[in-house]
Design an enzyme around this catalytic site. Structure first.
Site, PDB file in Angstrom:
ATOM      1  N   LYS A 185      64.650  17.596 -81.377  1.00 46.35           N
ATOM      2  CA  LYS A 185      64.464  18.213 -80.186  1.00 46.35           C
ATOM      3  C   LYS A 185      66.032  17.847 -79.323  1.00 46.35           C
ATOM      4  O   LYS A 185      66.628  16.732 -79.967  1.00 46.35           O
ATOM      5  CB  LYS A 185      63.684  17.968 -78.875  1.00 46.35           C
ATOM      6  CG  LYS A 185      63.668  16.191 -78.273  1.00 46.35           C
ATOM      7  CD  LYS A 185      62.539  15.751 -77.705  1.00 46.35           C
ATOM      8  CE  LYS A 185      61.875  14.498 -77.259  1.00 46.35           C
ATOM      9  NZ  LYS A 185      60.740  14.447 -76.488  1.00 46.35           N
ATOM     10  N   MET A 202      85.788  17.027 -63.234  1.00 44.34           N
ATOM     11  CA  MET A 202      84.928  17.855 -64.139  1.00 44.34           C
ATOM     12  C   MET A 202      85.366  17.535 -65.938  1.00 44.34           C
ATOM     13  O   MET A 202      84.561  17.806 -67.001  1.00 44.34           O
ATOM     14  CB  MET A 202      85.235  19.651 -64.298  1.00 44.34           C
ATOM     15  CG  MET A 202      84.781  19.949 -64.837  1.00 44.34           C
ATOM     16  SD  MET A 202      84.259  21.810 -64.661  1.00 44.34           S
ATOM     17  CE  MET A 202      83.672  21.905 -62.810  1.00 44.34           C
ATOM     18  N   ARG A 207      51.193  14.393 -67.732  1.00 48.16           N
ATOM     19  CA  ARG A 207      52.080  15.508 -68.270  1.00 48.16           C
ATOM     20  C   ARG A 207      51.508  16.516 -69.115  1.00 48.16           C
ATOM     21  O   ARG A 207      50.669  17.137 -68.835  1.00 48.16           O
ATOM     22  CB  ARG A 207      53.793  14.662 -68.663  1.00 48.16           C
ATOM     23  CG  ARG A 207      54.719  15.430 -68.973  1.00 48.16           C
ATOM     24  CD  ARG A 207      56.119  15.321 -69.202  1.00 48.16           C
ATOM     25  NE  ARG A 207      55.529  14.594 -70.929  1.00 48.16           N
ATOM     26  CZ  ARG A 207      57.060  14.198 -71.443  1.00 48.16           C
ATOM     27  NH1 ARG A 207      58.150  13.856 -70.730  1.00 48.16           N
ATOM     28  NH2 ARG A 207      56.271  14.489 -73.027  1.00 48.16           N
ATOM     29  N   TYR A 267      90.529  12.838 -57.296  1.00 46.40           N
ATOM     30  CA  TYR A 267      88.640  13.090 -55.871  1.00 46.40           C
ATOM     31  C   TYR A 267      88.740  12.478 -55.343  1.00 46.40           C
ATOM     32  O   TYR A 267      87.676  11.126 -55.001  1.00 46.40           O
ATOM     33  CB  TYR A 267      87.957  14.024 -56.452  1.00 46.40           C
ATOM     34  CG  TYR A 267      89.036  15.238 -57.348  1.00 46.40           C
ATOM     35  CD1 TYR A 267      89.816  16.174 -56.207  1.00 46.40           C
ATOM     36  CD2 TYR A 267      87.844  15.759 -58.254  1.00 46.40           C
ATOM     37  CE1 TYR A 267      90.144  17.026 -57.481  1.00 46.40           C
ATOM     38  CE2 TYR A 267      88.685  16.867 -58.860  1.00 46.40           C
ATOM     39  CZ  TYR A 267      89.404  17.814 -58.783  1.00 46.40           C
ATOM     40  OH  TYR A 267      89.601  18.490 -59.177  1.00 46.40           O
TER      41      TYR A 267
HETATM   42  C1  LIG Z   1      60.808  12.794 -77.058  1.00 46.15           C
HETATM   43  C2  LIG Z   1      59.458  12.723 -77.490  1.00 46.15           C
HETATM   44  C3  LIG Z   1      59.107  11.817 -78.559  1.00 46.15           C
HETATM   45  C4  LIG Z   1      60.393  11.047 -78.892  1.00 46.15           C
HETATM   46  O1  LIG Z   1      60.360   9.781 -78.093  1.00 46.15           O
HETATM   47  P1  LIG Z   1      61.201   8.921 -77.981  1.00 46.15           P
HETATM   48  O2  LIG Z   1      61.225   7.529 -76.821  1.00 46.15           O
HETATM   49  O3  LIG Z   1      63.066   9.539 -78.468  1.00 46.15           O
HETATM   50  O4  LIG Z   1      61.326   8.465 -79.464  1.00 46.15           O
HETATM   51  C5  LIG Z   1      58.014  11.818 -79.440  1.00 46.15           C
HETATM   52  N1  LIG Z   1      56.752  12.839 -78.545  1.00 46.15           N
HETATM   53  C6  LIG Z   1      57.111  13.661 -77.873  1.00 46.15           C
HETATM   54  C7  LIG Z   1      56.089  14.699 -77.800  1.00 46.15           C
HETATM   55  C8  LIG Z   1      58.715  13.793 -76.902  1.00 46.15           C
HETATM   56  O5  LIG Z   1      58.313  14.300 -76.165  1.00 46.15           O
END
Ligand SMILES: *Cc1c(COP(=O)(O)O)cnc(C)c1O
Length: 392
Positions: A38, A318, A136, A270
């Site tokens: 992801k 930036m 979550r 800055y």
């Molecule tokens: C991002 C994620 C992972 C991987 O987590 P890491 O801590 O990067 O290994 C696994 N499962 C779900 C549902 C996630 O959102």
């Protein structure tokens, strides 16, 4: 070939990605491995990293959004792919037709995927997600029987097949945290309930990177590491990447844009939060917060330039920041290594995380789209192919 060195580049060592996947598989020898790709593979580039992970024996790929999963398919990446972050009206039908496993955390999602499967005339592959305590995403234990029973009815109709039962940890990066055992117990109960109701999943899974590395009883059929695939430690408490048998894949390297002398008392960047303490030389590093360099690391971020560790002088802007070279005169174009594996003395992503009061995940993931990714070691060599052993 155009060999103009880029202003700043992220070198991605795909041999490191492959070695990390092999190391993680060795930590979970009875489970298959899902490489989580992801967020553009945590900033490393989704498709090249997905292919590298598969070459090293990752049986599955995981994404958050369905768009990410569909982008893998559009790039001709085959094999099992799962995605889990859905919103109403999402591309269910496209996912079903692309043979992507979709996560279902509640009744609204089950209804949408069943409708999409009927419309497509296909059986959707769905994985039921339980909230075993993270608080979550995922189905609450109290709502699990309803979700399981409706999923079973949809299975009977041929609209879906429940391919997985899964959950996610809250505190796996804190070894020994009592929530780990508590979540495992709830997960086992919810899996047992679903199986009693007739669900026959291909995979049951809950382990992210820290659990893959430190909680063997969490491995079940599949482990689901993300950050560790890229060679970054999930947390300082778990140890350095090297202590975990991992190799950081990303190096962030800029080309120094200007070196100049400045008198004592000269304000820098800055707000003039840095003022030269003596007559000195200043180097301009052409990377800023638009490239993912955290502004929070103003005055603190470490950089290797001219063989020495330097510190960001004043604010990160930036597009650029300044370092005090302490009188050294370097040529413009000299390499400024912001982070990498650390073996040439350069800082690591973990060092930047500390400087910016955040986690290393955020450092690598936020490297911006303006930074070209340059891939190293795209093809496994002979020795590596041997190391894959039985998986290939
Ligand atoms: C991002 C994620 C992972 C991987 O987590 P890491 O801590 O990067 O290994 C696994 N499962 C779900 C549902 C996630 O959102």
């Amino acid at each position: 070939m155009n060999e103009t060195p880029p202003r700043v580049r992220a070198e991605i060592d795909l041999a490191a990605v492959r070695a990390n996947v092999r190391a993680l598989r060795a930590r979970a020898p009875r489970a298959a491995l899902m490489a989580v790709v992801k967020a553009d593979a945590y900033g490393h580039g989704m498709v090249p990293c997905a292919r590298a992970a598969q070459q090293a024996g990752a049986a599955w790929l995981g994404t958050a959004t369905p768009q990410e999963a569909l982008a893998l398919r559009a790039a001709d990446v085959g094999g099992p792919v799962m995605c889990w972050l859905w919103t109403p009206g999402g591309p269910w039908r496209e996912a079903v037709e692309a043979d992507v496993d979709v996560s279902v955390s509640g009744m609204w999602a089950l209804r949408e995927v069943v409708a999409a499967a009927r419309a497509a005339g296909r059986t959707a592959r769905i994985q039921l997600k339980a909230d075993t305590g993270l608080g979550r995403n995922g189905c609450q234990p109290a709502d699990w029987p309803e979700l399981v029973q409706h999923a079973r009815a949809a299975e009977a109709e041929g609209a879906v097949r429940v391919t997985g039962l899964w959950s996610h940890f809250a505190c796996a990066d804190e070894p020994g945290h009592p929530s780990i055992a508590a979540q495992l117990a709830v997960f086992q109960e919810l899996v047992a309930y679903a199986e009693k109701e007739g669900v026959d999943p291909e995979v049951r899974h809950i382990a992210n990177s820290p659990a893959t590395l430190t909680v063997p009883e969490s491995h079940f059929d599949l482990v689901r590491p993300g950050i560790a695939v890229y060679g970054v430690s999930p947390s300082p408490e778990l140890g350095t990447p090297a202590a975990l048998g991992l190799r950081p894949a990303m190096s962030l390297i800029a080309s120094v844009a200007l070196v100049k002398r400045a008198p004592e008392g000269h304000g820098v960047s800055y707000g003039h939060h840095y003022v030269t303490p003596t007559e000195t030389t200043l180097g301009l590093v052409p990377a800023g917060y638009a490239d993912g360099i955290p502004r929070h690391a103003s005055g603190r971020g470490p950089v290797l330039v001219g063989g020495k560790r330097r510190t960001v002088a004043g604010r990160v802007a930036m597009d650029q920041f300044v370092i005090d070279l302490g009188g050294d005169l370097l040529e413009p174009g000299a390499e400024a290594v912001l982070f990498g594996p650390g073996d040439r003395g350069e800082p690591t992503a973990e060092d930047w995380a500390q400087a910016a009061d955040t986690i290393a995940y955020e450092i690598v993931t936020r490297i911006g789209s303006r930074v070209p990714r340059v891939y190293l070691n795209e093809r496994p060599d002979e020795r590596e192919r041997g190391a894959n052993g039985a998986a290939q």
